[in-house]
Design a protein around this motif. Structure first.
Motif, PDB file in Angstrom:
ATOM      1  N   ILE A 236      -1.831   4.943 -11.711  1.00 12.08           N
ATOM      2  CA  ILE A 236      -2.886   4.016 -11.536  1.00 12.08           C
ATOM      3  C   ILE A 236      -4.114   5.039 -11.625  1.00 12.08           C
ATOM      4  CG2 ILE A 236      -3.813   3.422  -8.944  1.00 12.08           C
ATOM      5  CD1 ILE A 236      -1.394   3.572  -8.085  1.00 12.08           C
ATOM      6  N   GLY A 237      -5.072   4.289 -12.386  1.00 15.69           N
ATOM      7  CA  GLY A 237      -6.291   5.138 -12.542  1.00 15.69           C
ATOM      8  C   GLY A 237      -6.999   5.490 -10.968  1.00 15.69           C
ATOM      9  N   ALA A 238      -7.493   6.561 -11.771  1.00 17.95           N
ATOM     10  CA  ALA A 238      -8.633   7.333 -10.241  1.00 17.95           C
ATOM     11  C   ALA A 238      -9.208   6.052  -9.446  1.00 17.95           C
ATOM     12  CB  ALA A 238      -9.518   8.331 -11.376  1.00 17.95           C
ATOM     13  N   ALA A 239     -10.100   5.487 -10.151  1.00 19.00           N
ATOM     14  CA  ALA A 239     -11.180   4.618  -9.734  1.00 19.00           C
ATOM     15  C   ALA A 239     -10.506   3.964  -8.462  1.00 19.00           C
ATOM     16  CB  ALA A 239     -11.412   4.252 -10.366  1.00 19.00           C
ATOM     17  N   GLN A 240      -9.365   2.963  -9.326  1.00 16.42           N
ATOM     18  CA  GLN A 240      -7.686   2.198  -8.523  1.00 16.42           C
ATOM     19  C   GLN A 240      -7.262   3.257  -7.134  1.00 16.42           C
ATOM     20  OE1 GLN A 240      -6.038   0.873 -11.916  1.00 16.42           O
ATOM     21  NE2 GLN A 240      -7.151  -1.610 -12.023  1.00 16.42           N
ATOM     22  N   LEU A 241      -7.207   4.562  -7.592  1.00 19.48           N
ATOM     23  CA  LEU A 241      -6.236   4.920  -6.907  1.00 19.48           C
ATOM     24  C   LEU A 241      -6.917   5.270  -5.291  1.00 19.48           C
ATOM     25  CD1 LEU A 241      -3.304   6.550  -5.097  1.00 19.48           C
ATOM     26  CD2 LEU A 241      -4.633   8.487  -7.215  1.00 19.48           C
ATOM     27  N   PHE A 242      -8.315   5.766  -5.466  1.00 15.71           N
ATOM     28  CA  PHE A 242      -9.529   5.906  -4.941  1.00 15.71           C
ATOM     29  C   PHE A 242      -9.332   4.822  -3.607  1.00 15.71           C
ATOM     30  CE2 PHE A 242     -13.625   5.429  -2.978  1.00 15.71           C
ATOM     31  CZ  PHE A 242     -14.090   6.165  -2.114  1.00 15.71           C
ATOM     32  N   GLU A 243      -9.631   3.301  -4.582  1.00 14.74           N
ATOM     33  CA  GLU A 243      -9.941   2.060  -3.559  1.00 14.74           C
ATOM     34  C   GLU A 243      -8.550   2.157  -2.833  1.00 14.74           C
ATOM     35  OE1 GLU A 243     -11.712  -1.474  -2.079  1.00 14.74           O
ATOM     36  OE2 GLU A 243     -11.890   0.398  -3.535  1.00 14.74           O
ATOM     37  N   VAL A 244      -7.334   2.103  -3.245  1.00 15.37           N
ATOM     38  CA  VAL A 244      -6.264   1.548  -2.458  1.00 15.37           C
ATOM     39  C   VAL A 244      -6.072   2.796  -1.499  1.00 15.37           C
ATOM     40  CG1 VAL A 244      -4.111   2.379  -2.574  1.00 15.37           C
ATOM     41  CG2 VAL A 244      -4.817   0.992  -4.419  1.00 15.37           C
TER      42      VAL A 244
ATOM     43  N   LEU B  50       0.602  -1.420  -0.394  1.00 14.66           N
ATOM     44  CA  LEU B  50      -0.001  -0.063  -0.329  1.00 14.66           C
ATOM     45  C   LEU B  50       0.625   0.630   0.153  1.00 14.66           C
ATOM     46  CD1 LEU B  50      -2.782  -0.917   2.980  1.00 14.66           C
ATOM     47  CD2 LEU B  50      -3.049  -0.542   0.009  1.00 14.66           C
ATOM     48  N   THR B  51       1.885   1.030   1.391  1.00 15.36           N
ATOM     49  CA  THR B  51       2.632   2.527   0.800  1.00 15.36           C
ATOM     50  C   THR B  51       3.655   3.265  -0.072  1.00 15.36           C
ATOM     51  OG1 THR B  51       3.152   1.934   3.063  1.00 15.36           O
ATOM     52  CG2 THR B  51       4.778   3.630   2.165  1.00 15.36           C
ATOM     53  N   TRP B  52       3.936   1.441  -1.291  1.00 14.64           N
ATOM     54  CA  TRP B  52       4.643   1.481  -2.019  1.00 14.64           C
ATOM     55  C   TRP B  52       3.486   2.582  -3.526  1.00 14.64           C
ATOM     56  CZ3 TRP B  52       4.406  -1.354  -6.539  1.00 14.64           C
ATOM     57  CH2 TRP B  52       4.704  -1.597  -7.814  1.00 14.64           C
ATOM     58  N   LEU B  53       2.670   1.471  -3.366  1.00 16.11           N
ATOM     59  CA  LEU B  53       0.802   1.927  -4.382  1.00 16.11           C
ATOM     60  C   LEU B  53       0.517   3.580  -4.053  1.00 16.11           C
ATOM     61  CD1 LEU B  53      -1.150  -1.080  -4.064  1.00 16.11           C
ATOM     62  CD2 LEU B  53       0.212  -0.292  -6.047  1.00 16.11           C
ATOM     63  N   LEU B  54       0.709   3.699  -2.922  1.00 19.71           N
ATOM     64  CA  LEU B  54       0.249   5.307  -2.667  1.00 19.71           C
ATOM     65  C   LEU B  54       1.434   5.817  -3.750  1.00 19.71           C
ATOM     66  CD1 LEU B  54      -1.064   4.704   0.401  1.00 19.71           C
ATOM     67  CD2 LEU B  54      -2.777   5.498  -1.372  1.00 19.71           C
ATOM     68  N   ALA B  55       2.641   5.922  -3.042  1.00 16.82           N
ATOM     69  CA  ALA B  55       4.104   6.575  -3.896  1.00 16.82           C
ATOM     70  C   ALA B  55       4.651   6.706  -5.423  1.00 16.82           C
ATOM     71  CB  ALA B  55       4.980   6.331  -3.136  1.00 16.82           C
ATOM     72  N   GLN B  56       3.196   5.661  -6.197  1.00 13.72           N
ATOM     73  CA  GLN B  56       3.564   6.118  -7.318  1.00 13.72           C
ATOM     74  C   GLN B  56       2.909   7.092  -8.163  1.00 13.72           C
ATOM     75  OE1 GLN B  56       4.912   3.448  -8.872  1.00 13.72           O
ATOM     76  NE2 GLN B  56       4.960   2.608  -7.108  1.00 13.72           N
ATOM     77  N   GLU B  57       3.901   7.672  -9.434  1.00 13.37           N
ATOM     78  CA  GLU B  57       3.676   9.125  -9.787  1.00 13.37           C
ATOM     79  C   GLU B  57       2.402   9.159 -10.559  1.00 13.37           C
ATOM     80  OE1 GLU B  57       5.205   8.992 -14.227  1.00 13.37           O
ATOM     81  OE2 GLU B  57       6.778   8.331 -12.685  1.00 13.37           O
ATOM     82  N   GLU B  58       1.688  10.291  -9.756  1.00  6.15           N
ATOM     83  CA  GLU B  58       0.160  10.479 -10.897  1.00  6.15           C
ATOM     84  C   GLU B  58       0.158  10.150 -12.172  1.00  6.15           C
ATOM     85  OE1 GLU B  58      -1.926  14.614 -11.359  1.00  6.15           O
ATOM     86  OE2 GLU B  58      -0.934  14.688 -10.733  1.00  6.15           O
ATOM     87  N   GLY B  59      -1.040   9.740 -12.007  1.00  6.80           N
ATOM     88  CA  GLY B  59      -1.372   9.018 -13.643  1.00  6.80           C
ATOM     89  C   GLY B  59      -0.634   7.891 -13.683  1.00  6.80           C
TER      90      GLY B  59
END
Length: 227
Positions: A213-221, A202-211
């Motif tokens: 991860i799609g908006a819907a998936q980022l919201f879920e993360v 989760l920490t790694w996913l949240l640190a990915q550069e903008e774009g």
């Protein structure tokens, strides 16, 4: 410059060499005679490179209590098991192989063997990220190498830096897979759930550069991470 696939083949050959250069103590293979014939047990006690692939595959996934000396048998067949695994010829839950290697005590093996195996993990991971759809799903390779080494960090760092089209497709597939898992925050990897992976993922996913991860998936993360 060699390709990632060529680097993997080189690492596998070096793994064979590392095990071959150290003296191999005599071994008597005892095991479940209901599952294995006397001839098969005798074959397993002979030169590891002469054991048929189907018998190596069986050893790779068999329960540890089927053998009188599981650790010794698994260690001597590891180069064969790992070659089958990394070339897509071992059809099993990848986390099981990592768990079996831990049970065999691979982290305490002589440094030349252990280091050669870890070089294979590095080459396999990089090769997987450069080929899509490829032989292996990135999430499965990641599970194997992370459980074996006890850490996600170095492997996730490589993924962050690898921005090939293949790596991006693997990232999308892996994210779909992880989000489909119930309890991503507490996700554990390995056949016996040896490695707690959820918080670091989760920490790694949240640190990915903008774009990335799609908006819907980022919201879920974010929902999972902050709930």
């Amino acid at each position: 410059m060699t390709t990632p696939d060529q680097q993997l083949r080189t690492a596998l050959d070096a793994l064979d060499a590392a095990f071959a250069t150290l003296p191999e103590p005599p071994i008597t293979v005892g095991g479940c005679t209901y599952c294995y014939t006397d001839a098969e047990l005798e074959t397993l006690a002979g030169p590891a490179h002469l054991v048929p692939d189907d018998l190596v595959s069986s050893v790779a996934i068999e329960a540890t209590d089927h053998w009188d000396d599981f650790a010794a048998l698994y260690r001597r067949t590891t180069p064969r098991i790992v070659r089958l695994l990394t070339t897509g010829r071992l059809h099993t839950h990848y986390g099981m192989i990592a768990s079996r290697l831990l049970a065999a005590g691979y982290r305490g093996w002589p440094p030349p063997e252990r280091q050669a195996l870890e070089r294979v993990w590095d080459a396999w991971w990089r090769s997987a990220l450069h080929e899509y759809p490829g032989t292996d799903r990135a999430a499965e390779v990641l599970e194997t190498v992370a459980v074996c080494t006890g850490s996600l960090s170095p492997w996730l760092a490589v993924w962050t830096e690898t921005r090939t089209e293949a790596a991006e497709h693997h990232f999308e597939d892996a994210l779909d897979h992880w989000l489909a898992e119930r309890g991503l925050a507490d996700l554990r990897l390995g056949f016996y759930n040896e490695l707690l992976a959820g918080p670091e993922l989760l920490t790694w996913l949240l640190a990915q550069e903008e774009g990335r991860i799609g908006a819907a998936q980022l919201f879920e993360v974010e929902r999972i991470a902050y709930s």
